[in-house]
Design a protein around this motif. Structure first.
Motif, PDB file in Angstrom:
ATOM      1  N   GLN A 145      -8.750   2.727  -9.289  1.00  0.00           N
ATOM      2  CA  GLN A 145      -8.200   1.388  -9.126  1.00  0.00           C
ATOM      3  C   GLN A 145      -9.043   0.508  -8.213  1.00  0.00           C
ATOM      4  O   GLN A 145      -9.274  -0.650  -8.488  1.00  0.00           O
ATOM      5  N   HIS A 146      -9.484   1.101  -7.069  1.00  0.00           N
ATOM      6  CA  HIS A 146     -10.097   0.279  -6.036  1.00  0.00           C
ATOM      7  C   HIS A 146     -11.606   0.409  -5.963  1.00  0.00           C
ATOM      8  O   HIS A 146     -12.212  -0.051  -5.005  1.00  0.00           O
ATOM      9  N   TRP A 166       0.832  -1.215   0.000  1.00  0.00           N
ATOM     10  CA  TRP A 166       0.000   0.000   0.000  1.00  0.00           C
ATOM     11  C   TRP A 166       0.864   1.262   0.000  1.00  0.00           C
ATOM     12  O   TRP A 166       0.507   2.267  -0.618  1.00  0.00           O
ATOM     13  N   GLN A 223      -9.726  -1.673   3.072  1.00  0.00           N
ATOM     14  CA  GLN A 223     -10.652  -1.704   1.932  1.00  0.00           C
ATOM     15  C   GLN A 223     -12.089  -1.332   2.325  1.00  0.00           C
ATOM     16  O   GLN A 223     -13.005  -2.136   2.243  1.00  0.00           O
TER      17      GLN A 223
END
Ligand code: ATP
Ligand code: ATP
Ligand code: MG
Ligand code: MG
Lengths: 271, 325, 260, 271, 260
Positions: C187-188, C122, C156
């Motif tokens: 991206q997430h 990360w 997350q």
């Protein structure tokens, strides 16, 4: 010519200015001693430096006739043992209670009032009860220091815990921490350096209580010796003992400060 | 021209409470006026502090015991005179054991007492009386203010102390008095000590004090309310004060005190005390032996005649006895 | 995914939010602007669970949102978002450690190694790899905020809440941070709520811009009425005219002195 | 179920929780007292509430036989007089020296080391010298409080003065102020509320020194009375006196806090 | 009026300003921009007299500038510029009181009245008349900065120095402050140096924009070289291109991590 508040002494001037009052104090003492000695050569109130030196040699370097020990070192050892245990226990209590009352509102609500009351009680007046509960040996001396110092530490650390940014607690919770994890991993490590600071602040009181407790019932210790020789007004012993206590207090303070800087660089740098 | 003024200090003890009464009843002022001087009477709670203040020159007169007179002012080079011999302890000081009943049982115990005080001396004499010595016990210094409370704990099994603590402790269960000062009568003496130099220069000061003292004595002996006053001032009541007086041999009559001072016993007592003090290092580091400090009594000088620092002077009490004040 | 139903929030007599309703889908990036004190932070707090609604409700996937912060909602504040006593890497690892060490939040041995490796991953994605052994006080303001974001992302979260995250940063550095946030968002597949007081930031960043303001105004007692969403713009569609309109309306609100 | 650290007690629960430990303490005392009385009816260590009440009535409501005064009020008056004078003088010294050392680097350089040393000396050990210099009367008692408290105040206020934003000094200078004007108009008024806070912190020590000095030489005062009845172990007098001292300490603390809030609204609001 | 001659400033080994030379005339309004830590505040401190130059000199009307702050140079910081223990009016009056009360800085009676009247006049000009009896903590951030400006202006300084005066304010309020500063500048013929980290503020406000940056760069030891004035633009002349150029150059400098 700069304004007075803007004038910074150079480092040499600074050292000179700093030592000056100490030297003056010594000179005043010397003068007072000489004056009194002129009146009564055996005067004990303000002994000369030679006498103090002799007394020190006797206490620190000559084995005692009665026990064969070097009295001053024995006294120092006993006193430091008491002081350190007392302060360590008080610190442990202060940390635990201060942290928990600060972190958990239910604890805080139930304990803060009683702690405030305890912190206001003059402990010396309750010695008899203390004796009954803790006996009259080493325990009660240590306990007196604990009682004298712990309420202050608790209140201070409670305060400090409450002052930690609320944002950090929220952040921890969003990271999935439960109460125990927050206390152990977020609050405790940040309160520790503050504990060092609080302990430094409370050392003066700890010494007072140590000396007081040694006056109550004991067979050695710096406070014991001072009270004992007070019986024949041996200021030639009392004065260097006081100086020695002052030096010890100073050294312990430095030690704590340096220790804190070593252990918690992030705390000292961030300030 | 301003009057000469003098200061006297005393601390709370059964034999010294008369000073409080003399001060608050105006008797001392009366006698001071008679001799055209001022006398200020100051109560100091901490006994040792009162002697220290006297030794340092802050007071002209101070109430203390014979032993402390020798070991504090005299050993400190302050030439002192015992102006008034007020009483001697006749049971006021005692060695008390918990559960045990005889002085021999003290062997091996920790004894709580005010170290280097008359209690310490009493203990030494008690041990002497059964052939023991200080090596057979361990002395624990305990402040007199905490003595009663300390005795309440289980660790404390033996104490040597004085009144009113003795009475309080004896009131507690399982306490036995195994030795007391009535077994060494006349050895623990309560004095009023003044600076010899001051007395020589201002005999009026001595006269006023002695005159006042024996007037107080007369009232004290005859009037119960006076004794009650003293009792309350010492933090107790009449009954408790009377019980303390019962174990104190007061010299209400100046003649008795004069006679006591003239007796050769006094010189012997002081010799014992000097020995004891020397053994415990109380005569100062410079003292080569117990005779280092000279003690003058009517029966002769004990110790170094060139270094007389403590004098028992019955002259002023004699004046009172002769009614010449 | 999230629904606000006739939300009201008041502190005693002070009405902060008034009758606010809206729906937000998964993956949206909502920027919130408004004058100081209009209740943007309060709104985030309601989402976060540190405050509760006075009336109305917030539903997450149809169910009332938890009344306590939890790992489903990540947060980055303007300040104090990172822990000063932990190194950069430890700061990021912390979220996982809480999971794996249920009592003390501490993990040892190979489990710890795995967590640290994940943290490094990360850190990589926010560009802090070279600084991973430093303490937060050794970082610049921008790096600290990157760290705070990485720290939040390791869990997350379903929602990422940002309260003026770049308010204290230099304009130059701000641009980089925008880049970073946009790329992480893409991206997430995050759902983001971001408060800002920089209007252009709002236009540049979001998929949807909410303006908080009071519809009704009582100049004698500004606390009588609360704010609500006065503009809800899909950011793609913005034109010059609406921007000016918003600016003007905000400037008007800012004139009125805040009650003391 | 919320996390423990998030659970806030309602105000009723809070009051209940706060009083609970105090009530528990009283119950434990009552139990201890009963147990000891059962063993020895004459026990003085833990008197029953009736005895305490009687003792209070005697001390506070019945004129003393000897002097005709209500002892407890006389004691309170004398002690408060000493405490207030001591603390007031210490505050004046602390303010002056702390402010000047903090504001003027040349002063700070010369006085900080000696003040640090003084603050580490245990004052109780130097009592004989104190009494010789200041006599045995009221002065020495007040002086003991001053010596015990002033170094702390000086150091704290020095610290606080140094902590004032440097920007304010610069701003004052750009407004044309000289050193004296800056000290009087900018630093002094901002340090005053901090003086109140420091004095509140130091009150515990002030009480300790007051009680200690009254035990050594005095004929009235709360500390004197406790000392006097201690040799008879009259806990029935000591305990209520201690409670009374605690209450007084609490009231003085409240008074200072309220006073500070009244006098310096800007200081308390800004925090 | 002011001349900077080959100015160098270093703290020990850390070179902050390097060989800076410039001339400024009376009545100019200079805005200073640059990345964080490039030495803008240090430059102001040199002008102010709280720091001294390591090499080179600053001349005011041909004579070296005083090495202590004085009433010829007014200052407004981002924070702590006003005195919290004085009311708004007293804050402004203070500068005059120092003049008239030479020892304690206190004035009484009619002299005081006159001073307060003058203070009210200045408060009027910054729009704080309604708040004149409040304490600073009762003011919003913008009002506090207005107060700080009024306080500085009562001494009619030759130079007015502003160090990010609006850095902590809301964009809406900032606009008003710009208006105020410009109007005061015009009215009182001030010479102003203003540091800002908002580039557009710099373009909008000044007569002249200075960009501080390093000409030479040692990535291993950023403290080896100092900043100097890299752009000196008369603001009227600014075009889109130079703005972009500056932005780009600043962004590049900001990338390089600051040495810890
Ligand atoms: N805990 C609280 N108790 C009482 N009032 C509060 C509380 N928190 C916020 N408020 C009030 O709610 C209003 C909105 O505050 P909030 O912090 O949400 O504003 P904001 O839009 O975030 O402002 P900013 O841009 O300055 O951060 C303000 O009037 C504030 O005074
Ligand atoms: N008193 C000081 N001692 C040592 N170094 C200093 C001192 N003051 C500033 N510096 C250093 O000088 C450099 C410039 O600092 P300065 O405050 O002037 O930057 P700045 O341009 O104002 O930055 P910012 O935009 O963050 O305010 C920095 O590297 C800083 O670390
Ligand atoms: Mg907000
Ligand atoms: Mg700066």
């Amino acid at each position: 010519m700069k304004r007075l508040i803007n004038r910074q002494p150079s480092s040499v001037t600074r050292a000179f200015l700093g030592i000056l009052p100490l030297v003056l104090a010594l000179l005043v003492y010397q003068w007072g001693s000489t004056v009194r000695k002129a009146e009564n050569p055996q005067d004990k109130l303000l002994p000369g430096f030679v006498e103090i030196h002799d007394a020190m040699e006797r206490m620190a370097l000559t084995p005692s006739k009665r026990t064969g020990e070097l009295l001053m070192w024995e006294d120092t050892k006993s006193s430091l043992k008491r002081l350190v245990s007392g302060v360590a226990i008080a610190a442990a209590i202060g940390l635990t209670v201060g942290l928990l009352t600060g972190a958990i509102p239910l604890f805080g609500a139930s304990l803060t009032p009683v702690i405030t009351v305890i912190s206001l009680i003059p402990p010396m007046a309750l010695l008899p009860i203390l004796f009954i509960v803790f006996g009259i040996g080493e325990v009660s001396k240590v306990v007196l220091i604990v009682i004298g110092v712990a309420p202050f530490l608790i209140r201070d650390l409670y305060q400090r815990t409450c002052e930690l940014p609320r944002e950090q607690l929220v952040k921890s919770m969003t990271l999935g921490a439960n109460s125990g994890q927050i206390i152990f991993r977020v609050l405790l490590p940040q309160i520790l350096p503050r504990l060092f600071a609080s302990v430094r602040l409370s050392l003066g009181a700890a010494w007072l209580f140590l000396i007081a407790s040694e006056a109550v019932a004991s067979t050695d210790g710096l406070g014991y010796r001072i009270f004992l020789v007070r019986r024949y007004m041996s200021m030639d012993v009392i004065l260097p003992y006081v100086a020695w206590i002052t030096l010890l207090a100073f050294l312990i303070d430095c030690l704590l400060q340096q220790g804190s800087k070593r252990l918690f660089p992030w705390y000292h740098a961030a300030k | 021209q301003a009057k000469e003024s003098f200061k006297l200090c005393w601390s709370i003890y059964v034999g010294w409470m008369p000073w409080e009464y003399g001060d608050s009843s105006g008797i001392i002022d009366k006698w001071a006026k008679k001799y055209d001087i001022d006398i200020e009477v100051v109560q100091i709670n901490d006994y040792i502090e009162s002697i220290n203040q006297y030794s340092a020159g802050a007071f002209d007169a101070c109430a203390m015991t014979n032993m402390d007179a020798l070991t504090i002012p005299s050993a400190g080079g302050v030439d002192s005179t015992a102006l008034i011999v007020g009483d001697f302890s006749n049971g006021n000081d005692a060695v008390i054991l918990k559960e045990k009943t005889s002085i021999e049982d003290i062997k091996g115990q920790r004894v709580n007492l005010v170290e280097l005080s008359v209690s310490h001396y009493l203990l030494a004499r008690a041990l002497d009386s059964v052939g023991l010595s200080e090596r057979d016990v361990q002395v624990v210094n305990t402040s007199d203010a905490d003595m009663v409370a300390a005795y309440g704990t289980d660790q404390v099994t033996a104490v040597s102390t004085w009144n009113p603590l003795v009475n309080e402790i004896l009131n507690m269960p399982k306490s036995n008095q195994v030795f007391d000062s009535s077994q060494i009568p006349g050895e623990i003496i309560d004095l009023l000590v003044v600076h010899t130099e001051t007395l020589d220069k201002y005999p009026a000061f001595g006269k006023a004090l002695v005159g006042a003292w024996y007037e107080i004595m007369e009232k004290m002996q005859g009037d119960e309310s006076v004794r009650e006053h003293m009792g309350i001032a010492s933090g107790a009541d009449l009954a408790r004060y009377e019980s303390q007086l019962a174990s104190t041999k007061m010299f209400y009559q100046p003649g008795d005190a004069v006679e006591f001072v003239h007796s050769p016993e006094l010189k012997k007592t002081m010799a014992d005390i000097a020995e004891f003090s020397f053994d415990h290092g109380l005569l100062g580091e410079g003292a080569p032996d117990a005779q280092f400090i000279g003690i003058e009594t009517p029966a002769g000088i004990y110790g170094n005649a060139a270094n007389v620092m403590l004098r028992f002077n019955p002259e002023y009490m004699q004046l009172a006895a002769d009614d010449k004040l | 995914m999230i629904e606000f139903r006739n939300l009201w929030k008041n502190y005693d007599d002070n009405v902060v939010l008034e009758n606010l309703s809206a729906q937000v889908g998964s993956g949206e990036f909502i920027t919130l602007v408004g004058t100081s004190g209009c209740g943007k932070s309060t709104f985030l707090k309601l989402l976060l669970g540190t405050e509760v609604t006075s009336r109305g409700s917030i539903l997450l996937d149809g169910r009332p949102i938890a009344d306590e912060p939890g790992p489903d909602r990540g947060i980055v504040f303007q300040k104090y978002s990172v822990f000063p006593h932990l190194t950069v890497r430890e700061n990021v690892a912390l979220g996982r450690e809480f999971e794996c060490g249920p009592i003390f939040g501490r993990v040892f041995g190979s489990a710890r190694k795995a967590i640290l490796a994940e943290a490094d991953h990360w850190l990589e994605s926010v560009g802090l790899t070279p600084a991973r052994h430093r303490y937060p006080h050794e970082l610049s303001g921008g790096m600290q905020q990157r760290l705070a974001i990485a720290q939040a992302l390791i869990k997350q979260p379903r929602l990422l809440l940002l309260d003026e995250p770049f308010g204290a940063l230099d304009p130059g550095i701000r641009k980089d941070m925008h880049q970073l946030v946009l790329s992480l968002w893409g991206q997430h597949k995050l759902t983001v709520f971001m408060v800002t007081h920089d209007l252009s930031e709002g236009f540049y960043l979001g998929t949807r811009l909410w303006v908080f303001d009071k519809c009704r105004m009582d100049p004698q007692a500004p606390e009588r009425f609360g704010s609500t969403i006065t503009f809800d713009l899909p950011v793609g569609k913005t034109d010059r005219q609406s921007l000016d309109k918003i600016k003007e309306s905000l400037a008007r609100s800012a004139q009125i002195p805040v009650a003391v």
